[in-house]
Write a protein that holds these residues in place. Structure first.
Motif, PDB file in Angstrom:
ATOM      1  N   ALA B  48      43.123  41.206  44.626  1.00 60.37           N
ATOM      2  CA  ALA B  48      43.475  41.780  43.331  1.00 60.37           C
ATOM      3  C   ALA B  48      44.682  41.067  42.737  1.00 60.37           C
ATOM      4  CB  ALA B  48      43.771  43.269  43.491  1.00 60.37           C
ATOM      5  N   THR B  49      45.657  40.735  43.604  1.00 60.49           N
ATOM      6  CA  THR B  49      46.844  40.024  43.130  1.00 60.49           C
ATOM      7  C   THR B  49      46.449  38.655  42.588  1.00 60.49           C
ATOM      8  OG1 THR B  49      48.076  41.124  44.871  1.00 60.49           O
ATOM      9  CG2 THR B  49      49.168  39.271  43.809  1.00 60.49           C
ATOM     10  N   GLY B  50      45.537  37.995  43.306  1.00 59.88           N
ATOM     11  CA  GLY B  50      45.063  36.686  42.859  1.00 59.88           C
ATOM     12  C   GLY B  50      44.383  36.775  41.508  1.00 59.88           C
ATOM     13  N   VAL B  51      43.527  37.798  41.357  1.00 58.04           N
ATOM     14  CA  VAL B  51      42.816  37.972  40.071  1.00 58.04           C
ATOM     15  C   VAL B  51      43.818  38.255  38.963  1.00 58.04           C
ATOM     16  CG1 VAL B  51      41.227  39.481  38.813  1.00 58.04           C
ATOM     17  CG2 VAL B  51      40.651  38.722  41.110  1.00 58.04           C
ATOM     18  N   ALA B  52      44.809  39.148  39.247  1.00 61.35           N
ATOM     19  CA  ALA B  52      45.799  39.500  38.230  1.00 61.35           C
ATOM     20  C   ALA B  52      46.607  38.274  37.832  1.00 61.35           C
ATOM     21  CB  ALA B  52      46.713  40.603  38.767  1.00 61.35           C
ATOM     22  N   ALA B  53      47.002  37.484  38.830  1.00 58.44           N
ATOM     23  CA  ALA B  53      47.780  36.281  38.539  1.00 58.44           C
ATOM     24  C   ALA B  53      46.953  35.322  37.689  1.00 58.44           C
ATOM     25  CB  ALA B  53      48.203  35.616  39.843  1.00 58.44           C
ATOM     26  N   GLY B  54      45.663  35.197  38.067  1.00 59.35           N
ATOM     27  CA  GLY B  54      44.777  34.311  37.303  1.00 59.35           C
ATOM     28  C   GLY B  54      44.639  34.767  35.861  1.00 59.35           C
ATOM     29  N   LEU B  55      44.479  36.084  35.666  1.00 61.04           N
ATOM     30  CA  LEU B  55      44.342  36.620  34.313  1.00 61.04           C
ATOM     31  C   LEU B  55      45.631  36.423  33.523  1.00 61.04           C
ATOM     32  CD1 LEU B  55      42.407  39.950  35.025  1.00 61.04           C
ATOM     33  CD2 LEU B  55      41.517  37.851  34.009  1.00 61.04           C
ATOM     34  N   VAL B 121      38.819  46.023  40.465  1.00 62.39           N
ATOM     35  CA  VAL B 121      38.909  44.560  40.508  1.00 62.39           C
ATOM     36  C   VAL B 121      37.658  43.929  39.910  1.00 62.39           C
ATOM     37  CG1 VAL B 121      38.868  42.596  42.102  1.00 62.39           C
ATOM     38  CG2 VAL B 121      40.496  44.440  42.450  1.00 62.39           C
ATOM     39  N   ILE B 122      36.491  44.467  40.299  1.00 60.44           N
ATOM     40  CA  ILE B 122      35.253  43.847  39.826  1.00 60.44           C
ATOM     41  C   ILE B 122      35.083  44.087  38.321  1.00 60.44           C
ATOM     42  CG2 ILE B 122      33.543  45.689  40.239  1.00 60.44           C
ATOM     43  CD1 ILE B 122      32.718  42.465  41.635  1.00 60.44           C
ATOM     44  N   ALA B 123      35.571  45.238  37.832  1.00 61.56           N
ATOM     45  CA  ALA B 123      35.493  45.506  36.395  1.00 61.56           C
ATOM     46  C   ALA B 123      36.353  44.509  35.623  1.00 61.56           C
ATOM     47  CB  ALA B 123      35.956  46.944  36.115  1.00 61.56           C
ATOM     48  N   THR B 124      37.581  44.281  36.132  1.00 63.31           N
ATOM     49  CA  THR B 124      38.488  43.325  35.483  1.00 63.31           C
ATOM     50  C   THR B 124      37.889  41.928  35.514  1.00 63.31           C
ATOM     51  OG1 THR B 124      40.247  44.670  36.425  1.00 63.31           O
ATOM     52  CG2 THR B 124      40.912  42.591  35.426  1.00 63.31           C
TER      53      THR B 124
END
Lengths: 189, 174
Positions: B48-55, B121-124
């Motif tokens: 989730a942190t990786g996805v947030a950082a990527g976004l 996470v999958i929704a984001t």
């Protein structure tokens, strides 16, 4: 399977049922199999690693692996053979480290192995047990499985994953080396 | 057959370990649900942190020419491979979460939190994919499901606590 001095099977006619329960995940059956087989697994591991600590770890790892892979056990093979196969693989994984350690402190290692054998295998011939540990790992494995454990050449080859002819060669050379190292003409009498 | 053969055949086939080895085996095989739950939760958190950082990085827009960005430019192949790798880790963490045992209210709550985090996470991530690929946004259903999981988990945990309290009361009466 030729196993002339095998202990009697305490499970008797229920062996199949015990193994089936073990395969189904029954802890009581697992404990019963451990109680019956762990001394044989430990003896094999002790001869192949020449170290009490390593042999104890191999024995524990063998039963942990057996439990985790219980579904893969095929009932047509003896449980002891299956357990020996697992123990053999685990010993092999440790040989490199063991050889390094033995080179570093060979004398001390032999002394403590002698003491371990005295305690763990009352009645064993200490000179023969120590001489076995001086053999190269494959020769030692072949002679222990074939001569001590009583597996046939074909069974030994299958357990070691090598050809029957190679087992014969290993056993022949192991016996020749043992006679040399025991240094007594009476061994050939 | 010579003497050496005979002595080898007579050699003991059994040896007794100095200590009882069974407790060590039991300990190795004992389920450790808390540790496994923590591992699964940590895996989800990292993802989730990786996805947030990527976004976050994507939200900053293109870096002005001539100024150095926070990371050197990466090829589309590297980035696509990274997405695939992280996605596989997400699926592996979900598979681990699915197979976890444990029936206590705390463990049930931890699992539900894992499912909820996974859906958020999958929704984001799906929103990001929809924007990037210029698709109609398919996230509303997923976000709604995350809410449903949260509600169902609360009810289930309450029910487990009530059941446990009832059992304790019965035992006290006995």
């Amino acid at each position: 399977m030729s196993q002339p001095n095998s202990p009697p099977d305490p499970t008797g006619g229920d062996d199949d049922a015990l193994v089936r329960r073990f395969r189904q995940g029954d802890h009581v059956a697992f404990r019963a199999l451990y109680e019956f087989h762990h001394r044989r697994v430990f003896a094999l591991a002790l001869r192949l690693t020449a170290s009490r600590e390593e042999a104890e770890e191999v024995t524990q790892d063998t039963f942990v692996t057996a439990w985790r892979q219980r579904a893969a056990f095929r009932a047509e093979a003896a449980v002891s053979t299956w357990l020996h196969g697992i123990a053999l693989r685990l010993c092999r994984q440790r040989w490199r480290g063991l050889l390094r350690r033995r080179r570093r402190d060979e004398r001390h290692g032999r002394e403590s192995y002698r003491q371990t054998v005295e305690r763990a295998m009352p009645g064993a011939r200490l000179d023969l047990e120590v001489a076995l540990t001086t053999l190269p790992p494959r020769m030692r494995t072949a002679v222990v499985l074939h001569k001590v454990e009583g597996y046939t050449m074909a069974e030994t080859a299958s357990l070691m994953g090598i050809a029957d002819g190679t087992v014969k060669t290993h056993v022949y050379r192991a016996l020749t080396l043992l006679k040399q190292r025991l240094g007594d003409g009476s061994w050939t009498a | 057959m010579d003497r050496l053969d005979r002595e080898l055949e007579r050699a003991p086939r059994q040896a007794t370990p100095a200590a009882d080895l069974w407790p060590g085996i039991e300990d190795r095989l004992a389920p450790k649900p808390h540790r496994r739950l923590l591992r699964a939760a940590a895996a989800l958190l990292i993802f989730a942190t990786g996805v947030a950082a990527g976004l976050g990085i994507a939200g900053r827009g293109p870096t002005p020419a001539g100024t150095a960005g926070p990371e050197p430019a990466r090829s589309p192949f590297d980035t696509a491979a990274e997405v695939q790798r992280e996605g596989s880790e997400y699926l592996a963490a979900m598979a681990r979460l699915r197979t976890l045992g444990g029936a206590s209210p705390a463990e049930a709550l931890a699992r539900s939190q894992g499912y909820e985090a996974a859906l958020v996470v999958i929704a984001t991530a799906s929103r990001e994919v929809a924007v990037a690929a210029d698709l109609a946004t398919p996230t509303a259903g997923l976000e709604e499901q995350a809410g449903l999981v949260r509600t169902a988990a609360s009810r289930r945990v309450s029910a487990l606590w009530s059941e446990r309290a009832a059992v304790s009361a019965e035992e006290e009466v006995r």
